[in-house]
Design an enzyme around this catalytic site. Structure first.
Site, PDB file in Angstrom:
ATOM      1  N   ARG A  93       0.862  -1.184   0.000  1.00 51.69           N
ATOM      2  CA  ARG A  93       0.000   0.000   0.000  1.00 51.69           C
ATOM      3  C   ARG A  93       0.891   1.224   0.000  1.00 51.69           C
ATOM      4  NH1 ARG A  93      -2.609   0.444   5.121  1.00 51.69           N
ATOM      5  NH2 ARG A  93      -1.196   2.176   5.395  1.00 51.69           N
TER       6      ARG A  93
ATOM      7  N   GLU B  54       5.101   6.831   2.371  1.00 53.78           N
ATOM      8  CA  GLU B  54       5.900   5.597   2.388  1.00 53.78           C
ATOM      9  C   GLU B  54       5.158   4.548   1.587  1.00 53.78           C
ATOM     10  OE1 GLU B  54       6.037   3.099   5.789  1.00 53.78           O
ATOM     11  OE2 GLU B  54       3.994   3.526   6.378  1.00 53.78           O
TER      12      GLU B  54
ATOM     13  N   ASN C  33       4.156   0.531   2.076  1.00 51.27           N
ATOM     14  CA  ASN C  33       4.137  -0.573   3.040  1.00 51.27           C
ATOM     15  C   ASN C  33       4.186  -1.876   2.278  1.00 51.27           C
ATOM     16  OD1 ASN C  33       3.291   1.000   5.631  1.00 51.27           O
ATOM     17  ND2 ASN C  33       1.914   1.708   4.009  1.00 51.27           N
TER      18      ASN C  33
ATOM     19  N   SER D  31      -2.671  -2.917   6.018  1.00 55.11           N
ATOM     20  CA  SER D  31      -3.981  -3.306   6.536  1.00 55.11           C
ATOM     21  C   SER D  31      -5.106  -2.374   6.103  1.00 55.11           C
ATOM     22  CB  SER D  31      -3.925  -3.402   8.064  1.00 55.11           C
ATOM     23  OG  SER D  31      -3.532  -2.176   8.592  1.00 55.11           O
TER      24      SER D  31
ATOM     25  N   LYS E  68      12.575   2.365   5.270  1.00 54.97           N
ATOM     26  CA  LYS E  68      12.681   3.811   5.033  1.00 54.97           C
ATOM     27  C   LYS E  68      14.012   4.131   4.344  1.00 54.97           C
ATOM     28  CE  LYS E  68       8.920   4.677   7.731  1.00 54.97           C
ATOM     29  NZ  LYS E  68       8.137   3.440   7.673  1.00 54.97           N
TER      30      LYS E  68
ATOM     31  N   LYS F 199      12.949   9.761  10.716  1.00 53.98           N
ATOM     32  CA  LYS F 199      12.335   8.428  10.699  1.00 53.98           C
ATOM     33  C   LYS F 199      13.348   7.313  10.944  1.00 53.98           C
ATOM     34  CE  LYS F 199       8.562   9.490   7.518  1.00 53.98           C
ATOM     35  NZ  LYS F 199       7.697   8.902   6.484  1.00 53.98           N
TER      36      LYS F 199
ATOM     37  N   GLU G  75       8.000   0.299  11.416  1.00 53.04           N
ATOM     38  CA  GLU G  75       6.678   0.349  10.805  1.00 53.04           C
ATOM     39  C   GLU G  75       5.628   0.330  11.914  1.00 53.04           C
ATOM     40  OE1 GLU G  75       6.332   0.537   7.521  1.00 53.04           O
ATOM     41  OE2 GLU G  75       8.471   0.330   7.201  1.00 53.04           O
ATOM     42  N   GLY G  76       4.428   0.765  11.554  1.00 51.48           N
ATOM     43  CA  GLY G  76       3.311   0.588  12.475  1.00 51.48           C
ATOM     44  C   GLY G  76       2.894   1.842  13.220  1.00 51.48           C
TER      45      GLY G  76
ATOM     46  N   ARG H 151      -7.419   7.573   5.236  1.00 53.25           N
ATOM     47  CA  ARG H 151      -7.386   7.675   6.701  1.00 53.25           C
ATOM     48  C   ARG H 151      -7.259   9.142   7.081  1.00 53.25           C
ATOM     49  NH1 ARG H 151      -2.244   4.360   8.074  1.00 53.25           N
ATOM     50  NH2 ARG H 151      -1.608   5.428   6.177  1.00 53.25           N
TER      51      ARG H 151
HETATM   52  P1  ADP Z   1       4.954   3.976   9.666  1.00 45.78           P
HETATM   53  O1  ADP Z   1       5.737   2.964   8.953  1.00 45.78           O
HETATM   54  O2  ADP Z   1       5.178   3.986  11.138  1.00 45.78           O
HETATM   55  O3  ADP Z   1       3.502   3.968   9.273  1.00 45.78           O
HETATM   56  P2  ADP Z   1       5.087   6.463   8.168  1.00 45.78           P
HETATM   57  O4  ADP Z   1       6.235   6.911   7.388  1.00 45.78           O
HETATM   58  O5  ADP Z   1       3.885   6.044   7.424  1.00 45.78           O
HETATM   59  O6  ADP Z   1       5.591   5.357   9.178  1.00 45.78           O
HETATM   60  O7  ADP Z   1       4.689   7.617   9.180  1.00 45.78           O
HETATM   61  C1  ADP Z   1       3.632   7.490  10.111  1.00 45.78           C
HETATM   62  C2  ADP Z   1       2.707   8.685  10.046  1.00 45.78           C
HETATM   63  O8  ADP Z   1       3.459   9.885  10.262  1.00 45.78           O
HETATM   64  C3  ADP Z   1       2.066   8.869   8.684  1.00 45.78           C
HETATM   65  O9  ADP Z   1       0.872   8.123   8.598  1.00 45.78           O
HETATM   66  C4  ADP Z   1       1.839  10.359   8.649  1.00 45.78           C
HETATM   67  O10 ADP Z   1       0.655  10.695   9.359  1.00 45.78           O
HETATM   68  C5  ADP Z   1       3.012  10.926   9.418  1.00 45.78           C
HETATM   69  N1  ADP Z   1       4.098  11.290   8.484  1.00 45.78           N
HETATM   70  C6  ADP Z   1       5.081  10.484   8.036  1.00 45.78           C
HETATM   71  N2  ADP Z   1       5.902  11.109   7.181  1.00 45.78           N
HETATM   72  C7  ADP Z   1       5.439  12.361   7.091  1.00 45.78           C
HETATM   73  C8  ADP Z   1       5.863  13.518   6.358  1.00 45.78           C
HETATM   74  N3  ADP Z   1       6.916  13.478   5.573  1.00 45.78           N
HETATM   75  N4  ADP Z   1       5.136  14.656   6.520  1.00 45.78           N
HETATM   76  C9  ADP Z   1       4.056  14.699   7.339  1.00 45.78           C
HETATM   77  N5  ADP Z   1       3.615  13.639   8.044  1.00 45.78           N
HETATM   78  C10 ADP Z   1       4.281  12.485   7.934  1.00 45.78           C
HETATM   79 MG    MG Z   2       2.650   4.470   7.464  1.00 45.43          MG
END
Ligand code: ADP
Ligand code: MG
Length: 474
Positions: A125, A144, A146, A151, A305, A364, A368-369, A450
């Site tokens: 996703r 990102e 996944n 899910s 990442k 970051k 994940e999660g 979401r």
């Molecule tokens: P995870 O693997 O923990 O889901 P993500 O990279 O998806 O990591 O980051 C988790 C959440 O953080 C995202 O769903 C988003 O709400 C926020 N986020 C992540 N990267 C960014 C970004 N570059 N700018 C703004 N919000 C972000």
């Molecule tokens: Mg995410």
């Protein structure tokens, strides 16, 4: 983005009535989650949290996200088959991050032994936010991709029906008719069924590798039931069950509790804390087997990442997808700024920039999660502390995406009904199947929207921050 529902958001009585209808409709439609108090019981359940109103999404960006999904499928698949790229890209990370290092060791071990697996199934996703430029126009930016346990492809299909009803209750029948149908679970099941078929054993089962705590079981059941509809047997097992009941035969066919397993669909295995010695052994057994792993360990690594950051480096996509300039252009158009924190001048420079201006970035780790990223003052503090230590290389930096908020109501069990300023994240599900070198299926399988209140920087639905939503295309 303009708020689509200015008039209803301010009408308290209409909102109350619509919310009551919405919650019952969600329960009726099966938009369910187990409770935090009894996370493994199905006799006490509640509705999965969702927005009262569908959120406005620019149609052009929605279409752009769908149009690039097959390209991302190809890219992930290419990365997963490129040992040299994975080795080089993760070389610094695995020195600093023990979890990635352990996954990488299994990856190398199965390669050295020689892969028994010949059919490959990817379910991913790709998540995006709509970055609001200075002139007010929004751009699609990938957050990102996944590649493991992506899910809500099941539950999200229930949300559009609920929103359609809510809009009708609010007197917006025409708008209700414009909400798109969406059924990722069908697409995911199609991919799993194809992989099962190519594995080629009628009596073999599909094994969902599930967590010890299974709050989100109904989301998974949606996919399971689609498989049963196709007369494919599904079993649910945990790492612990695989450790106790799993074995390989001489041709590395996988048996768990006496049943041959054709496909292992991981809905677990992406967080370090769930692994103990037994689960690492179980993971190795699964990876060594002939069974189709979704994802195989290479594809899990392709979703780190660090890989995402290296993909944005000039010239990398050209090496991974030779002769495909159009796909590369579509992919690159979704990238936000991503920066390596590896030791050296490049890393020193961007670390100093982020310390000086932390609100421009997200820090970051390889996790994940949800709930692992760092923002603002906390980002500054952590980066100050690790800027001269090897630990820095376990992180990457990313430009912070700044979407335009819109008012909505987040409906959660046991929570008061109140308006929040919200931002949304769009996910597109991708599914592909490869047999040897031949790609036999590659498609986008549906979407997930979401939405969360702006005061939360991080976190998804399972983390209790975001809620399910439906795009209302504008
Ligand atoms: P995870 O693997 O923990 O889901 P993500 O990279 O998806 O990591 O980051 C988790 C959440 O953080 C995202 O769903 C988003 O709400 C926020 N986020 C992540 N990267 C960014 C970004 N570059 N700018 C703004 N919000 C972000
Ligand atoms: Mg995410």
């Amino acid at each position: 983005m303009a708020a689509a529902w200015q008039d209803v958001v301010r009408d308290a009585a209409a909102v109350r009535e619509a919310a009551a209808v919405a919650v019952d409709a969600a329960l009726l439609a099966g938009g369910l989650m187990r409770t935090g108090e009894q996370p493994n019981a199905s006799d006490v359940v509640n509705f999965a949290p969702f927005t009262l109103l569908p959120s406005a999404v620019p149609q052009a960006l929605f279409e752009q996200a769908y149009a690039v999904q097959q390209d991302f499928n190809l890219l992930v698949d290419a990365v997963s088959q490129n040992k040299e790229f994975l080795e080089q890209t993760l070389a610094s990370t695995i020195k600093a991050d023990d979890f990635t290092a352990r996954l990488f060791r299994i990856y190398m071990q199965v390669l050295e032994e020689g892969l028994a697996q010949t059919v490959f199934l990817g379910i991913n996703r790709s998540d995006y936010m709509f970055d609001c430029g200075l002139d007010g126009t929004a751009a699609l930016r990938q957050i990102e991709i996944n590649t493991i346990a992506a899910s809500f492809g099941g539950l999200t299909s229930r949300t559009a029906d609920v929103h359609r009803l809510v809009l009708k209750v609010l007197g917006k029948t025409e708008e209700a008719s414009r909400l798109l149908p969406n059924s990722p679970a069908k697409g995911l099941a199609l991919g799993i069924a194809k992989a099962w078929e190519l594995y080629g054993s009628q009596k073999a089962v599909v094994m969902f590798l599930v967590e010890e705590v299974q709050r989100n079981i109904f989301d998974q059941r949606c996919v399971e039931n689609e498989l049963w509809n196709r007369n494919i047997r599904v079993v649910r097992k945990r790492f612990r069950d695989v450790f106790e009941q799993g074995s390989l035969d001489a041709s590395r066919r996988l048996y768990v509790d006496g049943q041959e397993v054709a496909v292992v669909y991981y809905r677990e295995g992406y967080m370090p804390h769930i692994y103990n010695q037994q689960s690492w052994e179980a993971r190795l057994l699964l990876e060594r087997s002939r069974a189709v792993k979704c994802p195989d360990i290479a594809t899990q690594l392709a979703g780190t990442k660090k890989v995402q950051q290296e993909l944005s480096r000039l010239g990398t996509l050209e090496k991974l997808l030779p002769g495909q300039p159009e796909a590369i252009a579509r992919i690159r158009a979704t990238f936000a700024g991503l920066y390596s924190l590896d030791e050296g001048e490049e890393g020193d420079r961007i670390a100093a920039t982020a310390i000086a201006d932390p609100n421009r970035f997200v820090l970051k780790p390889q996790r994940e999660g949800g709930g692992n990223n760092l923002y603002g003052e906390e980002l500054r503090e952590v980066l100050e502390k690790i800027k001269d230590s090897p630990e820095r290389t376990s992180y990457i930096l990313m430009d912070k995406i700044k979407p335009q908020p819109a008012p909505n109501y987040l409906l959660r069990a046991h929570s008061p009904l109140q308006v929040s300023e919200c931002i949304s994240e769009l996910g597109i599900f991708g599914v592909y199947v490869r047999q040897g070198q031949k790609l036999v299926l590659n498609r986008a399988a549906g979407h997930l929207l979401r939405t969360k209140a702006i005061e939360h920087a991080d976190g998804g639905v399972a983390a209790g921050v975001a809620v399910l939503d439906t795009p209302y295309l504008v």
